[in-house]
Design a protein around this motif. Structure first.
Motif, mmCIF file in Angstrom:
data_model
loop_
_atom_site.group_PDB
_atom_site.id
_atom_site.type_symbol
_atom_site.label_atom_id
_atom_site.label_comp_id
_atom_site.label_asym_id
_atom_site.label_seq_id
_atom_site.Cartn_x
_atom_site.Cartn_y
_atom_site.Cartn_z
ATOM 1 N N GLN A 142 0.884 -1.240 0.043
ATOM 2 C CA GLN A 142 -0.111 0.090 -0.121
ATOM 3 C C GLN A 142 0.855 1.328 -0.018
ATOM 4 O OE1 GLN A 142 -3.005 0.163 3.408
ATOM 5 N NE2 GLN A 142 -4.401 1.144 1.998
ATOM 6 N N ARG A 143 1.965 1.277 0.911
ATOM 7 C CA ARG A 143 2.877 2.446 1.069
ATOM 8 C C ARG A 143 3.450 2.693 -0.510
ATOM 9 N NH1 ARG A 143 6.781 1.829 5.902
ATOM 10 N NH2 ARG A 143 6.582 -0.209 5.069
ATOM 11 N N LEU A 144 3.858 1.670 -1.108
ATOM 12 C CA LEU A 144 4.552 1.661 -2.234
ATOM 13 C C LEU A 144 3.344 2.118 -3.531
ATOM 14 C CD1 LEU A 144 6.564 -1.595 -2.741
ATOM 15 C CD2 LEU A 144 7.543 0.706 -2.615
ATOM 16 N N LEU A 145 2.325 1.486 -3.273
ATOM 17 C CA LEU A 145 1.267 2.040 -4.633
ATOM 18 C C LEU A 145 0.880 3.459 -4.318
ATOM 19 C CD1 LEU A 145 -0.772 -1.064 -4.945
ATOM 20 C CD2 LEU A 145 1.070 -0.401 -6.382
ATOM 21 N N GLU A 146 0.921 3.900 -3.103
ATOM 22 C CA GLU A 146 0.570 5.389 -2.644
ATOM 23 C C GLU A 146 1.567 6.267 -2.674
ATOM 24 O OE1 GLU A 146 -1.600 4.872 1.040
ATOM 25 O OE2 GLU A 146 -3.490 4.062 0.042
ATOM 26 N N SER A 147 2.741 5.902 -3.092
ATOM 27 C CA SER A 147 4.170 6.537 -3.086
ATOM 28 C C SER A 147 3.823 7.941 -4.265
ATOM 29 C CB SER A 147 5.249 6.157 -3.322
ATOM 30 O OG SER A 147 6.240 6.999 -3.472
ATOM 31 N N THR A 148 4.122 9.082 -3.778
ATOM 32 C CA THR A 148 4.167 10.068 -4.934
ATOM 33 C C THR A 148 5.615 10.531 -5.553
ATOM 34 O OG1 THR A 148 4.676 11.599 -2.879
ATOM 35 C CG2 THR A 148 2.453 11.295 -3.462
ATOM 36 N N ASN A 149 6.460 9.407 -5.205
ATOM 37 C CA ASN A 149 7.543 9.373 -5.854
ATOM 38 C C ASN A 149 7.660 9.286 -7.202
ATOM 39 O OD1 ASN A 149 10.271 9.094 -6.658
ATOM 40 N ND2 ASN A 149 11.085 7.967 -4.711
ATOM 41 N N PRO A 150 7.844 10.146 -8.169
ATOM 42 C CA PRO A 150 7.893 10.000 -9.433
ATOM 43 C C PRO A 150 9.072 9.122 -10.021
ATOM 44 C CG PRO A 150 8.810 12.278 -9.048
ATOM 45 C CD PRO A 150 8.500 11.643 -7.774
ATOM 46 N N LYS A 151 9.956 8.648 -9.343
ATOM 47 C CA LYS A 151 10.926 7.980 -9.840
ATOM 48 C C LYS A 151 10.660 6.487 -9.501
ATOM 49 C CE LYS A 151 14.352 11.621 -9.734
ATOM 50 N NZ LYS A 151 15.274 11.458 -10.803
ATOM 51 N N LEU A 152 9.583 5.998 -8.545
ATOM 52 C CA LEU A 152 9.084 5.032 -8.315
ATOM 53 C C LEU A 152 8.128 4.190 -9.411
ATOM 54 C CD1 LEU A 152 9.031 2.689 -6.068
ATOM 55 C CD2 LEU A 152 7.420 3.885 -5.033
ATOM 56 N N HIS A 153 8.559 3.135 -9.762
ATOM 57 C CA HIS A 153 7.659 2.488 -10.614
ATOM 58 C C HIS A 153 7.499 0.983 -10.127
ATOM 59 C CE1 HIS A 153 8.224 5.628 -13.328
ATOM 60 N NE2 HIS A 153 9.609 5.696 -13.426
ATOM 61 N N VAL A 154 6.157 0.518 -10.025
ATOM 62 C CA VAL A 154 5.537 -0.716 -9.729
ATOM 63 C C VAL A 154 5.462 -1.622 -10.700
ATOM 64 C CG1 VAL A 154 4.749 -2.113 -7.847
ATOM 65 C CG2 VAL A 154 5.570 0.253 -7.342
ATOM 66 N N LEU A 155 5.768 -2.674 -10.632
ATOM 67 C CA LEU A 155 5.073 -3.777 -11.812
ATOM 68 C C LEU A 155 4.671 -4.949 -11.031
ATOM 69 C CD1 LEU A 155 4.366 -4.492 -14.582
ATOM 70 C CD2 LEU A 155 6.606 -5.566 -14.784
ATOM 71 N N GLY A 156 3.531 -5.364 -10.965
ATOM 72 C CA GLY A 156 2.922 -6.468 -10.223
ATOM 73 C C GLY A 156 1.511 -7.157 -11.099
ATOM 74 N N THR A 157 1.446 -8.273 -10.249
ATOM 75 C CA THR A 157 0.039 -8.814 -10.706
ATOM 76 C C THR A 157 -0.939 -8.749 -9.619
ATOM 77 O OG1 THR A 157 0.906 -10.871 -9.978
ATOM 78 C CG2 THR A 157 1.391 -10.458 -12.247
ATOM 79 N N VAL A 158 -2.307 -8.685 -9.911
ATOM 80 C CA VAL A 158 -3.303 -8.553 -8.851
ATOM 81 C C VAL A 158 -4.334 -9.689 -9.438
ATOM 82 C CG1 VAL A 158 -4.526 -6.701 -9.970
ATOM 83 C CG2 VAL A 158 -4.713 -7.171 -7.587
ATOM 84 N N ALA A 159 -5.138 -10.295 -8.455
ATOM 85 C CA ALA A 159 -6.174 -11.169 -8.988
ATOM 86 C C ALA A 159 -7.410 -10.619 -9.687
ATOM 87 C CB ALA A 159 -6.688 -11.609 -7.541
ATOM 88 N N VAL A 160 -7.855 -11.300 -10.642
ATOM 89 C CA VAL A 160 -9.064 -10.687 -11.452
ATOM 90 C C VAL A 160 -10.005 -10.102 -10.365
ATOM 91 C CG1 VAL A 160 -10.521 -10.884 -13.174
ATOM 92 C CG2 VAL A 160 -8.157 -11.517 -13.496
ATOM 93 N N ALA A 161 -10.404 -11.184 -9.529
ATOM 94 C CA ALA A 161 -11.782 -10.923 -8.616
ATOM 95 C C ALA A 161 -11.102 -10.542 -7.114
ATOM 96 C CB ALA A 161 -12.360 -12.019 -8.758
ATOM 97 N N GLY A 162 -11.930 -10.053 -6.483
ATOM 98 C CA GLY A 162 -11.624 -9.697 -5.179
ATOM 99 C C GLY A 162 -11.834 -8.565 -4.463
ATOM 100 N N GLY A 163 -12.467 -8.357 -3.468
ATOM 101 C CA GLY A 163 -12.794 -7.033 -2.775
ATOM 102 C C GLY A 163 -11.462 -6.732 -1.757
ATOM 103 N N GLY A 164 -11.858 -5.935 -0.761
ATOM 104 C CA GLY A 164 -10.784 -5.619 0.054
ATOM 105 C C GLY A 164 -9.575 -4.799 -0.782
ATOM 106 N N PHE A 165 -8.591 -4.937 -0.309
ATOM 107 C CA PHE A 165 -7.227 -4.612 -0.873
ATOM 108 C C PHE A 165 -7.127 -4.834 -2.305
ATOM 109 C CE2 PHE A 165 -2.471 -4.488 -1.305
ATOM 110 C CZ PHE A 165 -2.440 -2.875 -1.338
#
Length: 101
Positions: A18-41
Motif C-alpha cells: 500500500q505504501r509503494l502504490l500510494e507513493s508520490t515519488n515520480p521515480k518509483l515504478h511498480v510492476l505487479g500482478t493482482v487477482a482478477v476478482a476480489g474485494g478489500g485490498f
C-alpha cells in the motif's frame, strides 16, 4: 510481486505494498500482478491514482508482455538520482535510512 489470496493474509505485506502504490515519488515504478476478482485490498489497489491495469490473456500474452516490459524499461531510463528502495517513504526512518533524511 503478486497481490493474491495468500499475500492478503499478511498485514505487513499489505502495509508495504500500500505504501509503494500510494507513493508520490515520480521515480518509483511498480510492476505487479493482482487477482482478477476480489474485494478489500485487491479492489482498492486497482482504484488507486496512477495504477494502470493491463489484462493479459493467453492469446495476447506475448504481445502485451513485450509492450509492458518496454514501457517499464523506458520509465526506468530517467537519468536523475535513483529512487529510494524498500523501507519507509522518503523522510521517514527505515533500516536503510535511520534518520529519515
Amino acid at each position: 510481486d503478486e497481490i493474491g489470496k495468500m499475500e492478503l493474509l499478511s498485514r505487513d505485506f499489505i502495509s508495504r505494498v500500500q505504501r509503494l502504490l500510494e507513493s508520490t515519488n515520480p521515480k518509483l515504478h511498480v510492476l505487479g500482478t493482482v487477482a482478477v476478482a476480489g474485494g478489500g485490498f485487491i479492489a482498492q489497489s486497482k482504484r488507486l491514482r496512477g495504477v494502470e491495469l493491463v489484462e493479459i490473456s493467453q492469446a495476447d500474452r506475448d504481445a502485451k508482455t513485450d509492450a509492458v516490459a518496454a514501457r517499464f524499461l523506458a520509465a526506468g531510463q530517467d537519468t536523475g538520482p535513483p529512487a529510494p528502495t524498500g523501507g519507509a517513504p522518503p523522510g521517514r526512518p527505515s533500516p536503510a535510512n535511520p534518520k529519515g533524511s
